[in-house]
Motif scaffolding. Structure first.
Motif, PDB file in Angstrom:
ATOM      1  N   SER A 216       7.722  -2.777  15.315  1.00 28.64           N
ATOM      2  CA  SER A 216       6.980  -2.673  16.190  1.00 28.64           C
ATOM      3  C   SER A 216       5.971  -3.939  16.523  1.00 28.64           C
ATOM      4  CB  SER A 216       5.711  -1.460  15.930  1.00 28.64           C
ATOM      5  OG  SER A 216       6.655  -0.310  15.904  1.00 28.64           O
ATOM      6  N   LEU A 217       5.690  -4.725  15.457  1.00 28.64           N
ATOM      7  CA  LEU A 217       4.964  -5.985  15.568  1.00 28.64           C
ATOM      8  C   LEU A 217       5.294  -7.161  16.554  1.00 28.64           C
ATOM      9  CD1 LEU A 217       4.367  -6.664  11.662  1.00 28.64           C
ATOM     10  CD2 LEU A 217       2.730  -6.106  13.266  1.00 28.64           C
ATOM     11  N   GLU A 224      -3.462  -2.578  19.915  1.00 28.95           N
ATOM     12  CA  GLU A 224      -3.721  -2.392  18.306  1.00 28.95           C
ATOM     13  C   GLU A 224      -3.013  -3.336  17.413  1.00 28.95           C
ATOM     14  OE1 GLU A 224      -5.075   0.908  20.602  1.00 28.95           O
ATOM     15  OE2 GLU A 224      -3.242  -0.118  20.461  1.00 28.95           O
ATOM     16  N   PHE A 225      -2.032  -3.912  17.881  1.00 29.67           N
ATOM     17  CA  PHE A 225      -1.180  -4.821  17.176  1.00 29.67           C
ATOM     18  C   PHE A 225      -1.455  -6.500  17.389  1.00 29.67           C
ATOM     19  CE2 PHE A 225       2.424  -1.383  16.452  1.00 29.67           C
ATOM     20  CZ  PHE A 225       1.465  -0.601  15.521  1.00 29.67           C
ATOM     21  N   LEU A 230      -0.090  -4.431  10.967  1.00 30.39           N
ATOM     22  CA  LEU A 230       1.118  -3.875  10.140  1.00 30.39           C
ATOM     23  C   LEU A 230       1.771  -5.108   9.678  1.00 30.39           C
ATOM     24  CD1 LEU A 230       2.286  -1.018  10.145  1.00 30.39           C
ATOM     25  CD2 LEU A 230       3.506  -1.995  12.232  1.00 30.39           C
ATOM     26  N   SER A 317       0.627  -0.743   6.899  1.00 30.73           N
ATOM     27  CA  SER A 317      -0.492  -0.909   7.544  1.00 30.73           C
ATOM     28  C   SER A 317      -1.748  -1.536   6.602  1.00 30.73           C
ATOM     29  CB  SER A 317      -1.160   0.579   7.993  1.00 30.73           C
ATOM     30  OG  SER A 317      -1.769   1.337   6.996  1.00 30.73           O
TER      31      SER A 317
END
Length: 377
Positions: A216-217, A224-225, A230, A317
């Protein structure tokens, strides 16, 4: 370049256990769902996980909100696997034999005593066992001074669970596309409109749920990233073949290693926790350490053949809690950061999203500790 417009669809990015569970729950609640997976279902952390449901054995000091979330998910687990089996026809492989946590010497015993006192203080119910009682449950163990039985800490076969989820999703007409690496979130006027793949294809939809684990990073456009909230934590495992001489029939944990049996005779030996970015290598040092620690309590491992070595990336996280809920970008949702608890927390995470799509405000209040924007100013 091609564009696909999915009216009234939800895109789920990632076909690990979290993504598949969310897709299944949404489909059962009347949503049309498309799942995009960069490789094949479960190819990230899911299939390499031991499959332990370690509420008691893995409890950490000061994580009461996470513990309550885990308890709720564990209560849901038997019904979750039954419903998956009913929908898709594949048994997910839940084994309800309690986990054993063993102590090899006095230092281990004292550390375990401190942990048990904490476990009891937060409403868990570990049971002390003498060395003889440990051997009654696992006769092949050696060099054991005593241990603790965790009555509700079961385990599940992650390969079978993944296959069961895929079949259950198909029974609800979830569309699954493999080999689709998502590059970025499509945005317009402060809202998410879908995703763009690495090959330039675009999929437009009203809702997008990102649950691609550590990967997802690498997806651009998620507010949010934008800072390192994360990170991937590498876990290495060794898989041995004990089919000719079954050594254990339940999860066995010592301070430095866990052993998880499979129905086909495999034993999963794990697992390391390493800050190595996305380096997928299996290292000689990790293999040596895992085998040595396993041999200390289960000497019969020495005679087993090594079937496979593997590594996976747990998404962890900054505060060790999951990241679950709505993004600051309209139409974008996030489910990540489950760390070592992805298998355990899948049922409750799927339910949260089913509720979230119906009652957004209620869900935001109930799961505030896990909200995606908690790391932003």
């Amino acid at each position: 370049m091609s564009e696909v417009h999915l009216t009234d669809h939800t895109i789920v990015v990632g076909a690990g256990i979290i993504g598949l569970t969310i897709a299944w729950e949404l489909a059962r609640n009347g949503h049309s769902v498309l799942v995009l997976e960069r490789d094949r279902p479960g190819s990230g952390a899911t299939r390499t996980a031991g499959g332990m449901l370690g509420v008691t054995a893995e409890v950490k000091y000061g994580e009461q909100d996470l513990l309550a979330f885990e308890k709720a998910s564990l209560r849901r687990f038997p019904r979750y696997v039954d419903e998956l089996h009913a929908d898709g026809g594949i048994d997910p492989g839940l084994c309800e034999k309690p986990t054993l946590v063993v102590a090899r010497d006095r230092d281990d015993t004292e550390a375990l005593e401190r942990l048990v006192r904490y476990q009891q203080s937060v409403g868990l119910e570990p049971r002390w066992l003498t060395a003889d009682e440990v051997h009654q449950r696992a006769p092949h163990l050696r060099n054991i001074e005593g241990g603790v039985e965790c009555p509700s800490d079961y385990f599940v076969d992650t390969d079978r669970l993944t296959d069961a989820l895929v079949a259950a999703c198909q029974s609800w007409d979830v569309e699954l596309l493999e080999g689709c690496s998502v590059r970025s979130i499509l945005r317009k006027n402060g809202a998410a409109q879908g995703v763009e793949l690495s090959d330039g294809r675009k999929f437009f939809a009203h809702r997008t749920v990102v649950c691609a684990g550590a990967w997802s990073l690498r997806i651009e456009g998620i507010p949010e990233f934008s800072r390192p909230v994360l990170r991937p934590i590498r876990g290495q495992t060794v898989i041995v073949d004990a089919s000719h001489t079954p050594l254990i029939d339940r999860v066995v944990r010592s301070p430095d290693v866990y052993l998880v049996p499979r129905d086909d005779g495999r034993i999963i030996i794990g697992s390391t926790m390493e800050e190595k970015g996305f380096d997928p290598d299996v290292t000689a040092g990790a293999v040596r350490t895992l085998l040595d620690e396993a041999w200390q309590i289960l000497p019969g491992i020495d005679e087993m053949s090594v079937r496979a070595l593997s590594s996976g990336f747990r998404p962890v996280s900054l505060d060790g809690r999951p990241i679950i809920g709505t993004s600051r970008l309209d139409g974008l949702y996030i489910a990540g950061g489950h760390g070592r608890h992805g298998i355990l927390l899948a049922p409750i995470t799927g339910q949260v999203f089913a509720r979230l799509f119906r009652h957004p405000q209620l869900t935001r209040r109930n799961y505030r500790a896990f909200r995606p924007d908690r790391f932003l100013p």
